[in-house]
Motif scaffolding. Structure first.
Motif, PDB file in Angstrom:
ATOM      1  N   GLY A 108       0.794  -1.214   0.000  1.00  0.00           N
ATOM      2  CA  GLY A 108       0.000   0.000   0.000  1.00  0.00           C
ATOM      3  C   GLY A 108       0.834   1.275   0.000  1.00  0.00           C
ATOM      4  N   GLU A 109       0.424   2.236   0.813  1.00  0.00           N
ATOM      5  CA  GLU A 109       1.093   3.536   0.877  1.00  0.00           C
ATOM      6  C   GLU A 109       2.545   3.422   1.342  1.00  0.00           C
ATOM      7  OE1 GLU A 109      -1.130   6.224   3.309  1.00  0.00           O
ATOM      8  OE2 GLU A 109      -2.889   6.152   2.013  1.00  0.00           O
ATOM      9  N   ASP A 110       2.808   2.487   2.251  1.00  0.00           N
ATOM     10  CA  ASP A 110       4.174   2.308   2.748  1.00  0.00           C
ATOM     11  C   ASP A 110       5.094   1.844   1.611  1.00  0.00           C
ATOM     12  OD1 ASP A 110       3.119   2.956   5.232  1.00  0.00           O
ATOM     13  OD2 ASP A 110       3.025   0.865   5.899  1.00  0.00           O
ATOM     14  N   TYR A 111       4.605   0.881   0.832  1.00  0.00           N
ATOM     15  CA  TYR A 111       5.372   0.396  -0.313  1.00  0.00           C
ATOM     16  C   TYR A 111       5.595   1.531  -1.313  1.00  0.00           C
ATOM     17  CZ  TYR A 111       6.953  -2.441  -4.220  1.00  0.00           C
ATOM     18  OH  TYR A 111       7.702  -2.966  -5.239  1.00  0.00           O
ATOM     19  N   ALA A 112       4.543   2.279  -1.607  1.00  0.00           N
ATOM     20  CA  ALA A 112       4.642   3.374  -2.579  1.00  0.00           C
ATOM     21  C   ALA A 112       5.671   4.408  -2.140  1.00  0.00           C
ATOM     22  CB  ALA A 112       3.280   4.026  -2.788  1.00  0.00           C
ATOM     23  N   LEU A 113       5.691   4.746  -0.866  1.00  0.00           N
ATOM     24  CA  LEU A 113       6.664   5.709  -0.344  1.00  0.00           C
ATOM     25  C   LEU A 113       8.087   5.212  -0.527  1.00  0.00           C
ATOM     26  CD1 LEU A 113       7.455   8.254   1.321  1.00  0.00           C
ATOM     27  CD2 LEU A 113       7.179   6.805   3.371  1.00  0.00           C
ATOM     28  N   LEU A 114       8.356   3.990  -0.094  1.00  0.00           N
ATOM     29  CA  LEU A 114       9.716   3.460  -0.193  1.00  0.00           C
ATOM     30  C   LEU A 114      10.122   3.208  -1.629  1.00  0.00           C
ATOM     31  CD1 LEU A 114      11.709   3.030   2.197  1.00  0.00           C
ATOM     32  CD2 LEU A 114       9.365   3.317   2.902  1.00  0.00           C
ATOM     33  N   ASP A 115       9.182   2.831  -2.484  1.00  0.00           N
ATOM     34  CA  ASP A 115       9.489   2.660  -3.899  1.00  0.00           C
ATOM     35  C   ASP A 115       9.863   4.003  -4.527  1.00  0.00           C
ATOM     36  OD1 ASP A 115       9.725   1.049  -6.292  1.00  0.00           O
ATOM     37  OD2 ASP A 115       7.880   2.014  -6.968  1.00  0.00           O
ATOM     38  N   GLU A 116       9.171   5.054  -4.146  1.00  0.00           N
ATOM     39  CA  GLU A 116       9.491   6.400  -4.644  1.00  0.00           C
ATOM     40  C   GLU A 116      10.895   6.816  -4.196  1.00  0.00           C
ATOM     41  OE1 GLU A 116       7.593  10.910  -4.516  1.00  0.00           O
ATOM     42  OE2 GLU A 116       6.479   9.249  -3.632  1.00  0.00           O
ATOM     43  N   ILE A 117      11.235   6.501  -2.979  1.00  0.00           N
ATOM     44  CA  ILE A 117      12.576   6.815  -2.475  1.00  0.00           C
ATOM     45  C   ILE A 117      13.622   5.987  -3.206  1.00  0.00           C
ATOM     46  CG2 ILE A 117      14.059   6.605  -0.443  1.00  0.00           C
ATOM     47  CD1 ILE A 117      11.541   7.481   1.201  1.00  0.00           C
ATOM     48  N   PHE A 118      13.330   4.707  -3.453  1.00  0.00           N
ATOM     49  CA  PHE A 118      14.261   3.863  -4.201  1.00  0.00           C
ATOM     50  C   PHE A 118      14.466   4.414  -5.614  1.00  0.00           C
ATOM     51  CE2 PHE A 118      15.399   0.010  -6.665  1.00  0.00           C
ATOM     52  CZ  PHE A 118      16.551  -0.340  -5.979  1.00  0.00           C
ATOM     53  N   GLN A 119      13.396   4.898  -6.235  1.00  0.00           N
ATOM     54  CA  GLN A 119      13.518   5.519  -7.558  1.00  0.00           C
ATOM     55  C   GLN A 119      14.443   6.741  -7.484  1.00  0.00           C
ATOM     56  OE1 GLN A 119      12.457   4.330 -10.492  1.00  0.00           O
ATOM     57  NE2 GLN A 119      11.721   2.558  -9.360  1.00  0.00           N
ATOM     58  N   ASN A 120      14.335   7.488  -6.411  1.00  0.00           N
ATOM     59  CA  ASN A 120      15.231   8.630  -6.216  1.00  0.00           C
ATOM     60  C   ASN A 120      16.680   8.165  -6.113  1.00  0.00           C
ATOM     61  OD1 ASN A 120      15.662  11.579  -5.530  1.00  0.00           O
ATOM     62  ND2 ASN A 120      16.441  10.619  -3.670  1.00  0.00           N
ATOM     63  N   PHE A 121      16.921   7.095  -5.369  1.00  0.00           N
ATOM     64  CA  PHE A 121      18.281   6.544  -5.280  1.00  0.00           C
ATOM     65  C   PHE A 121      18.780   6.166  -6.671  1.00  0.00           C
ATOM     66  CE2 PHE A 121      17.474   4.777  -0.709  1.00  0.00           C
ATOM     67  CZ  PHE A 121      17.663   6.037  -0.174  1.00  0.00           C
ATOM     68  N   LYS A 122      17.899   5.580  -7.480  1.00  0.00           N
ATOM     69  CA  LYS A 122      18.272   5.227  -8.854  1.00  0.00           C
ATOM     70  C   LYS A 122      18.583   6.478  -9.667  1.00  0.00           C
ATOM     71  CE  LYS A 122      15.756   2.368 -11.163  1.00  0.00           C
ATOM     72  NZ  LYS A 122      14.638   1.609 -11.717  1.00  0.00           N
ATOM     73  N   ASP A 123      17.732   7.497  -9.571  1.00  0.00           N
ATOM     74  CA  ASP A 123      17.935   8.741 -10.320  1.00  0.00           C
ATOM     75  C   ASP A 123      19.256   9.411  -9.957  1.00  0.00           C
ATOM     76  OD1 ASP A 123      15.472   8.318 -11.499  1.00  0.00           O
ATOM     77  OD2 ASP A 123      14.419   9.822 -10.271  1.00  0.00           O
ATOM     78  N   LEU A 124      19.661   9.271  -8.714  1.00  0.00           N
ATOM     79  CA  LEU A 124      20.935   9.851  -8.265  1.00  0.00           C
ATOM     80  C   LEU A 124      22.135   9.012  -8.702  1.00  0.00           C
ATOM     81  CD1 LEU A 124      19.918  10.910  -4.642  1.00  0.00           C
ATOM     82  CD2 LEU A 124      20.276  12.418  -6.622  1.00  0.00           C
ATOM     83  N   GLY A 125      21.878   7.842  -9.277  1.00  0.00           N
ATOM     84  CA  GLY A 125      22.952   6.962  -9.741  1.00  0.00           C
ATOM     85  C   GLY A 125      23.484   6.027  -8.678  1.00  0.00           C
ATOM     86  N   LEU A 126      22.946   6.095  -7.491  1.00  0.00           N
ATOM     87  CA  LEU A 126      23.437   5.282  -6.386  1.00  0.00           C
ATOM     88  C   LEU A 126      23.235   3.792  -6.625  1.00  0.00           C
ATOM     89  CD1 LEU A 126      24.652   5.371  -3.540  1.00  0.00           C
ATOM     90  CD2 LEU A 126      22.320   5.492  -2.660  1.00  0.00           C
ATOM     91  N   VAL A 127      22.094   3.423  -7.151  1.00  0.00           N
ATOM     92  CA  VAL A 127      21.784   2.010  -7.361  1.00  0.00           C
ATOM     93  C   VAL A 127      22.701   1.415  -8.428  1.00  0.00           C
ATOM     94  CG1 VAL A 127      19.994   0.421  -8.175  1.00  0.00           C
ATOM     95  CG2 VAL A 127      19.429   2.238  -6.547  1.00  0.00           C
ATOM     96  N   LYS A 128      22.870   2.113  -9.523  1.00  0.00           N
ATOM     97  CA  LYS A 128      23.724   1.611 -10.599  1.00  0.00           C
ATOM     98  C   LYS A 128      25.175   1.492 -10.138  1.00  0.00           C
ATOM     99  CE  LYS A 128      24.827   2.243 -15.414  1.00  0.00           C
ATOM    100  NZ  LYS A 128      24.603   3.004 -16.626  1.00  0.00           N
ATOM    101  N   THR A 129      25.639   2.476  -9.379  1.00  0.00           N
ATOM    102  CA  THR A 129      27.010   2.456  -8.879  1.00  0.00           C
ATOM    103  C   THR A 129      27.240   1.273  -7.954  1.00  0.00           C
ATOM    104  OG1 THR A 129      27.155   4.859  -9.038  1.00  0.00           O
ATOM    105  CG2 THR A 129      28.728   3.768  -7.578  1.00  0.00           C
ATOM    106  N   GLU A 130      26.329   1.051  -7.018  1.00  0.00           N
ATOM    107  CA  GLU A 130      26.472  -0.064  -6.084  1.00  0.00           C
ATOM    108  C   GLU A 130      26.380  -1.406  -6.800  1.00  0.00           C
ATOM    109  OE1 GLU A 130      27.177  -0.600  -2.803  1.00  0.00           O
ATOM    110  OE2 GLU A 130      27.790   1.482  -2.850  1.00  0.00           O
TER     111      GLU A 130
END
Length: 137
Positions: A108-130
Motif C-alpha cells: 500500500g502507501e508504505d510500499y509506494a513511499l519506499l518505492d518512490e525513495i528507491f527511484q530517487n536513489f536510482k535517479d541519483l545513480g546510487l543504485v547503478k554504482t552499487e
C-alpha cells in the motif's frame, strides 16, 4: 526484566521509521537542502544504501539493496529486491537485535513511499554504482 522479541517490537519500530521518513521526504521534495530541526536532512538520514550480494549471509538466496538506518543492537533497514531492470519488486523492513530479527513486507502507501525513495536513489545513480561493484556493469 527481559526485552520483548524483535517480532513483538517490529510494528512500532516500523511506524516510527515511516513517520520520520515521511516527514523528511516531504521536506526534501519541497527543498532538497531543507533540514528538520530534530531529524536533520533527508540525505543524512540513515547510514548507507548499498548492495548486498546473494550468499553474503548464511541462507541468503537473493541479492538486495539495503537502506541501512541504524546498526548494532538494535539495527534496522529496508531491503529492496529488484528485477533485471533494477525496479523494486518487493520491499521489506527488517528490525534486528542481538541474535533476533523480524521483518515485514511493505504494501500500500508504505510500499509506494519506499518505492518512490528507491527511484530517487536510482535517479541519483546510487543504485547503478552499487550494483556495478558486484556485477561490473
Amino acid at each position: 526484566m527481559r526485552q520483548k522479541s524483535c517480532q513483538a517490537r517490529l510494528e512500532a519500530e516500523l511506524q516510527d521509521r515511516l513517520r520520520d521518513i515521511r516527514t523528511l521526504w516531504r521536506l526534501y521534495q519541497r527543498n532538497p537542502e531543507a533540514s528538520h530541526r530534530e531529524l536533520g536532512r533527508f540525505e543524512e538520514y540513515g547510514l548507507s544504501c548499498d548492495y548486498v550480494a546473494r550468499s553474503t549471509f548464511q541462507d541468503q538466496k537473493r541479492g538486495y539493496f539495503r537502506w541501512q538506518l541504524s546498526w548494532g543492537g538494535p539495527a534496522d533497514e529496508f531491503r529492496f529486491y529488484m528485477d533485471e531492470n533494477l525496479d523494486a519488486v518487493e520491499i521489506e523492513y527488517w528490525f534486528l537485535d542481538w541474535y533476533d530479527g523480524a521483518s515485514r513486507s511493505l504494501s500500500g502507501e508504505d510500499y509506494a513511499l519506499l518505492d518512490e525513495i528507491f527511484q530517487n536513489f536510482k535517479d541519483l545513480g546510487l543504485v547503478k554504482t552499487e550494483r556495478a561493484k558486484f556485477f561490473g556493469n
